[in-house]
Scaffold this motif. Structure first.
Motif, short mmCIF file in Angstrom:
data_model
loop_
_atom_site.label_atom_id
_atom_site.label_comp_id
_atom_site.label_asym_id
_atom_site.label_seq_id
_atom_site.Cartn_x
_atom_site.Cartn_y
_atom_site.Cartn_z
N GLN A 47 132.06 -27.53 -17.81
CA GLN A 47 132.42 -28.89 -18.25
C GLN A 47 131.93 -29.19 -19.67
N PHE A 102 111.75 -43.06 -9.96
CA PHE A 102 112.65 -42.52 -8.94
C PHE A 102 114.02 -43.14 -9.14
N VAL A 105 117.08 -41.74 -3.62
CA VAL A 105 116.33 -41.69 -2.37
C VAL A 105 117.32 -41.22 -1.31
N LEU A 108 121.13 -42.06 -1.47
CA LEU A 108 121.33 -43.25 -2.30
C LEU A 108 120.87 -42.99 -3.73
N VAL A 110 120.48 -44.73 -7.17
CA VAL A 110 120.46 -46.09 -7.70
C VAL A 110 121.19 -46.17 -9.03
N GLN B 294 110.76 -47.03 -0.97
CA GLN B 294 111.67 -46.74 -2.08
C GLN B 294 113.13 -46.92 -1.65
N GLN B 295 113.42 -46.48 -0.45
CA GLN B 295 114.78 -46.61 0.06
C GLN B 295 115.19 -48.09 0.18
N ALA B 298 115.57 -49.62 -3.30
CA ALA B 298 116.80 -49.12 -3.92
C ALA B 298 118.02 -49.84 -3.35
N ARG B 299 118.02 -50.02 -2.04
CA ARG B 299 119.15 -50.72 -1.42
C ARG B 299 119.24 -52.15 -1.93
N VAL B 301 118.24 -53.48 -4.87
CA VAL B 301 118.72 -53.68 -6.24
C VAL B 301 120.17 -53.24 -6.41
N CYS B 302 120.66 -52.45 -5.46
CA CYS B 302 122.07 -52.04 -5.53
C CYS B 302 122.99 -53.03 -4.85
N LEU B 348 122.36 -54.33 -12.91
CA LEU B 348 122.96 -53.10 -12.38
C LEU B 348 124.39 -53.35 -11.93
N ARG B 351 126.51 -53.55 -14.98
CA ARG B 351 126.66 -52.21 -15.55
C ARG B 351 127.67 -51.40 -14.74
N THR B 387 126.06 -50.04 -0.34
CA THR B 387 125.78 -49.88 -1.75
C THR B 387 126.69 -48.80 -2.30
N PRO B 389 126.54 -47.32 -5.76
CA PRO B 389 126.10 -47.20 -7.14
C PRO B 389 126.76 -46.05 -7.88
N ALA B 434 135.44 -31.69 -9.71
CA ALA B 434 134.20 -31.47 -10.47
C ALA B 434 133.03 -31.24 -9.53
N ARG B 435 133.03 -31.99 -8.43
CA ARG B 435 131.88 -31.88 -7.53
C ARG B 435 131.93 -30.60 -6.70
#
Lengths: 279, 601
Positions: A47, A102, A105, A108, A110, B294-295, B298-299, B301-302, B348, B351, B387, B389, B434-435
């Motif tokens: 790529q 981080f 997670v 997920l 972010v 953290q999980q 993260a959820r 803020v998303c 976020l 964005r 979420t 993101p 691509a993935r």
């Protein structure tokens, strides 16, 4: 002000590569001393376009990651690490880096660098991961301080102790984002000069500069605005005390080319004035 | 995850008529998310016990965990005895597998056509939680590398549409072994499945429901009853005592004596450890608590909706399942930072919206900023607890939401909705490629033409493809002429009558550009029949069986030639098939690969 020796190894000032301004970067390549490329964008070799390949061959190169997620309370993603190390092996940058944060997670992602709770256990876990990366690569690995807009409810130490502890335990270099320091100082009301006085500046290898904007009384890191005067002042202060090997101007949106290349020139001037850059 | 959710997820993937490689890439993550989920394990155990009861008590035929007859796939649990390895076998249909318990040894082979021998190419051990897939043809042998404990795996298998062909879906290379013999007596696989679910239930953090264990006890032989009884000691002592008495009564004197010793020991151990075990289950390690914190952050803020709920009702209510240790970290973080977290979530969100609109340049050019904001707000407001993101996923969800219900921002049938679907399809195909990369062109023992890896067909309400071409030209104009060009495009689009259009989005295997081809329903059917296992001679009958007029192989070959020229069809490799090939009509011309022409949409 203590007199320092001039740093003979300083490369100068460069830009982070953005596809949107690739043509302009190629046109004005002489104005850049080095290039920083986001490692996550070149993990799949097929790529990587030919213009970027040429740029990475022609200019001193450093790689910068945004998704290693060193701060996740889980082991490093082995696939991502292997791909990053492969890219490092392929392109032989002077060093590569990622953030004390981080961003992923489990499943997920972010899409943002999130602050890690500043606990001793997290400090040790991040340092161990950095050591793991260093052991897997002969190329130096740096970590960068992030912008954080909130603090966790149960922080065990301040940011300075957290960062210094990681650097010491991992024995790695620091990519000091001067704008992030300024933003954090503003948002969390601490003195950035005191922070710098306590920071292990001997570990600074690279500096990042960028701009931000104010939103609801919070200063936000945007990588899309002019670099503020307080950031330039902080840069000068750092360059008078540390021996960075490179400064990278980060711009991810609002590509005002005149402002971008003016910033490159101004950063170089500061390097020269503070004798951080070899004449 | 519920068992039905996994089934629905697989059905959704199958319904999209993807290529085998794309189906497995769609199915694999769902299998991975489901198989370690406690609810899923319990529902698998319930379903397996139900089926075993029907088979053992009512004489019904044996059934694996699930069969989706209409969509030609099945799902099964396999138990691997310690040290057992099966014979090398070839799968001729796609499959997705995951390790639910312990480990699985996977050995891959290639068949040397000349010497008719199998050469090992790769060997690895998959750990619990890991998933894998195979895109046919694939030759492998699987086994349990652990010599002391069993392993359990979950498999989703595609079945050939043609029932007569299903005997060839899996071909065994060891003539002395026919695993199908095991299924001749339906009681054997049914009881085996009960053993399998007991292994899974034993590994759960908390005891399995006593009622379920008691049902398994009722259906099992002595070995199954013993294991069900052991687990009942943890789950419900009274039921365990009753089952223990019945088990003891059914055993001979020597076994009964040994069992009673075990019985006494288990009861004593349960009395000593049960309270400790309960408290240990409630308390995660510090690292797990950190991860859960953290999980949760993260959820939050998303997903600004989830964050608003958490701020108003408190973290303890919103994250009711969170262990106390993690909640103790999360609650003060939310409490002290509610305003800042909201600002971050809003940034976020903005964005992500900008990134989504940048990824959909044609749609974005047609939408006013206010329309875009309204559509985005509507889409996000409907996302209560999810979420998205990742930009590609958000693009897909956003477009799907807008097309399904545009709301007041857009008039029904506004051409921008078709453009959104069109752009989103382009994006999805290129992202998928691509993935996951692309599979190599078909290789032996394929008999006929095969679709390229990344393709998808979509119906549009109007003939969108020529409109997209002119829209792209308008968007690429300089700023001063862009707006008039877009206005002219709107007029042009409004004049196009509603008319169904079927488009094939694909990435030719020779290059990386996503292409679009206008096709007919008949061509779509032809393409779906190009699975590599049908020879060209088989295709006319297949089309006729679906209600189309009989074509000659020559006419179909001409169509396939045109598709190959466009890069839709990989080159046909005709080789000596390794295993019992269907007869090929020697008069039938082969399809020749032609280098792809320039991109077209």
């Amino acid at each position: 002000m203590p007199k320092r020796d001039c740093n003979p190894h300083c490369l100068g000032v460069g830009l982070n590569h953005r596809h949107e301004i690739e043509a302009e970067i190629i046109d004005r390549l002489d104005e850049l001393d080095l290039l920083e490329v986001i490692s996550d964008n070149i993990l799949q070799d097929e790529q990587v376009g030919e213009p970027l390949r040429r740029l990475m061959r022609d200019k001193p190169l450093v790689l910068h990651g945004v998704s290693t997620s060193l701060g996740t309370a889980a082991p490093l993603d082995p696939d991502h690490l292997a791909a990053t190390l492969q890219a490092v092996e392929r392109w032989q940058p002077l060093w590569f880096s990622d953030h004390i944060a981080f961003s992923r997670v489990g499943e997920l992602d972010v899409g943002h660098l999130m602050p890690v709770r500043r606990s001793l256990a997290n400090q040790q876990r991040i340092a161990a991961k950095i050591r793991q990366i260093q052991q897997a690569s002969a190329t130096p690995f740096l970590v960068e301080n992030i912008t954080y807009y909130f603090e966790h409810g149960d922080e065990e130490m301040d940011e300075l102790s957290f960062v210094n502890g990681i650097l010491q335990q991992a024995d790695c270099g620091l990519l000091l984002d001067v704008n992030n320091l300024h933003i954090n100082a503003q948002n969390h009301r601490f003195d950035p000069y005191e922070y710098l006085a306590g920071l292990d500046l001997g570990r600074v290898v690279e500096l990042h500069l960028a701009g931000g904007f104010v939103r609801d009384e919070l200063l936000i890191d945007s990588h899309g605005h002019r670099i503020g005067e307080p950031v330039w002042e902080l840069l000068r202060h750092v360059c008078e005390r540390a021996q960075p090997r490179a400064i990278i101007i980060e711009r991810d949106i609002n590509f005002d080319l005149a402002d971008i290349f003016d910033s490159v020139a101004r950063a170089r001037e500061i390097l020269l004035q503070t004798e951080a850059l070899a004449a | 995850m519920a068992l039905t959710t996994l089934i629905q997820g697989i059905n959704d993937a199958v319904d999209r008529h993807l290529s085998p490689a794309d189906v497995v890439h769609a199915v694999r993550p769902i299998v991975g998310s489901a198989m370690l989920d406690e609810r899923f394990v319990l529902e698998c155990a319930e379903a397996t016990t139900d089926k075993a009861a029907r088979c053992l008590l009512e004489g019904a035929p044996y059934e694996p965990l699930h069969i989706e007859h209409g969509r030609c796939w099945r799902m099964a649990l396999f138990l691997w005895d310690p040290g057992f390895t099966n014979a090398p076998h070839q799968h001729n249909t796609w499959s997705v597998s995951g390790v639910m318990h312990n480990r699985l040894d996977v050995a891959l082979y290639q068949r040397d056509a000349a010497s008719q021998t199998l050469n090992p190419t790769q060997r690895f051990v998959a750990a619990r939680g890991q998933t894998g897939f195979l895109v046919p043809p694939c030759i492998h042998a699987l086994g349990n590398p652990d010599t002391t404990a069993p392993s359990v795996t979950l498999h989703v298998f595609n079945d050939s549409e043609d029932r007569a062909q299903r005997a060839n879906d899996t071909l065994w290379f060891d003539d002395e072994v026919n695993p199908l013999d095991f299924y001749r007596d339906p009681a054997r696989p049914s009881r085996r499945n009960l053993q399998t679910v007991l292994v899974l239930l034993k590994a759960l953090a908390r005891p399995a429901p006593a009622g379920l264990l008691a049902r398994i006890f009722e259906l099992g032989d002595a070995r199954i009853r013993l294991e069900a009884y052991k687990q009942l000691v943890r789950a419900d002592l009274a039921t365990a005592l009753a089952c223990g008495d019945r088990l003891a009564a059914s055993l001979g004197p020597q076994d009964r004596s040994r069992f009673m010793q075990l019985h006494q020991r288990l009861l004593a151990a349960h009395a000593a450890t049960a309270p400790v075990a309960d408290s240990a289950r409630a308390e995660p390690s510090d690292e797990q608590a950190e991860y859960l914190l953290q999980q949760a952050v993260a959820r939050l803020v998303c997903n600004s909706g989830l964050l608003a709920r958490c701020v108003s009702e408190g973290a303890a209510v919103t994250f009711g399942d969170l262990p106390a240790k993690a909640l103790a970290l999360l609650a003060p973080t939310v409490q002290r930072n509610s305003r800042r977290l909201k600002i971050l979530a809003s940034i976020l969100d903005q964005r992500l919206m900008d990134q989504v609109l940048r990824a959909l340049p044609l749609s974005a050019a047609l939408l006013s900023p206010e329309q875009a904001r309204q559509l985005w707000r509507r889409y996000k407001d409907a996302q209560v607890d999810t979420t998205t993101p990742v930009v590609a996923e958000a693009c897909r969800a956003f477009c799907a939401a807008c097309v399904a219900e545009p709301g007041p921002a857009l008039a029904e049938g506004d051409p921008v909705l078709d453009v959104m679907r069109y752009e989103e399809a382009l994006l999805r195909i290129s992202d998928r490629a691509a993935r996951h990369g692309k599979s190599a062109p078909v290789s032996p023992p394929y008999l006929g033409p095969a679709l390229v890896t990344n393709s998808e067909t979509l119906h549009f309400k109007r003939a969108i493809s020529p409109l997209v071409r002119t829209l792209r030209a308008a968007v690429q104009q300089p700023a001063q002429t862009r707006e008039p060009a877009l206005a002219a495009w709107r007029d042009q689009a409004a004049a196009v009558p509603a008319q169904d259009e079927l488009l094939l989005f694909y990435e030719a295997w020779q290059d990386t550009q996503v292409r679009v081809l206008r096709i007919t329903a008949r061509t779509l059917l032809l393409l779906s029949a190009c699975d590599g296992r049908r020879s060209l001679a088989d295709l006319p009958d297949h089309l006729r069986s679906q209600g189309y007029a009989l074509s000659t192989p020559q006419a179909l070959a001409a169509t396939l030639d045109r598709l190959a020229e466009a890069g839709v069809i990989a080159p046909l490799v005709l080789s000596t098939p390794s295993v019992s090939p269907p007869e090929q009509d020697p008069a039938c011309p082969s399809v020749t690969a032609i280098p792809t022409a320039s991109a077209s949409d």
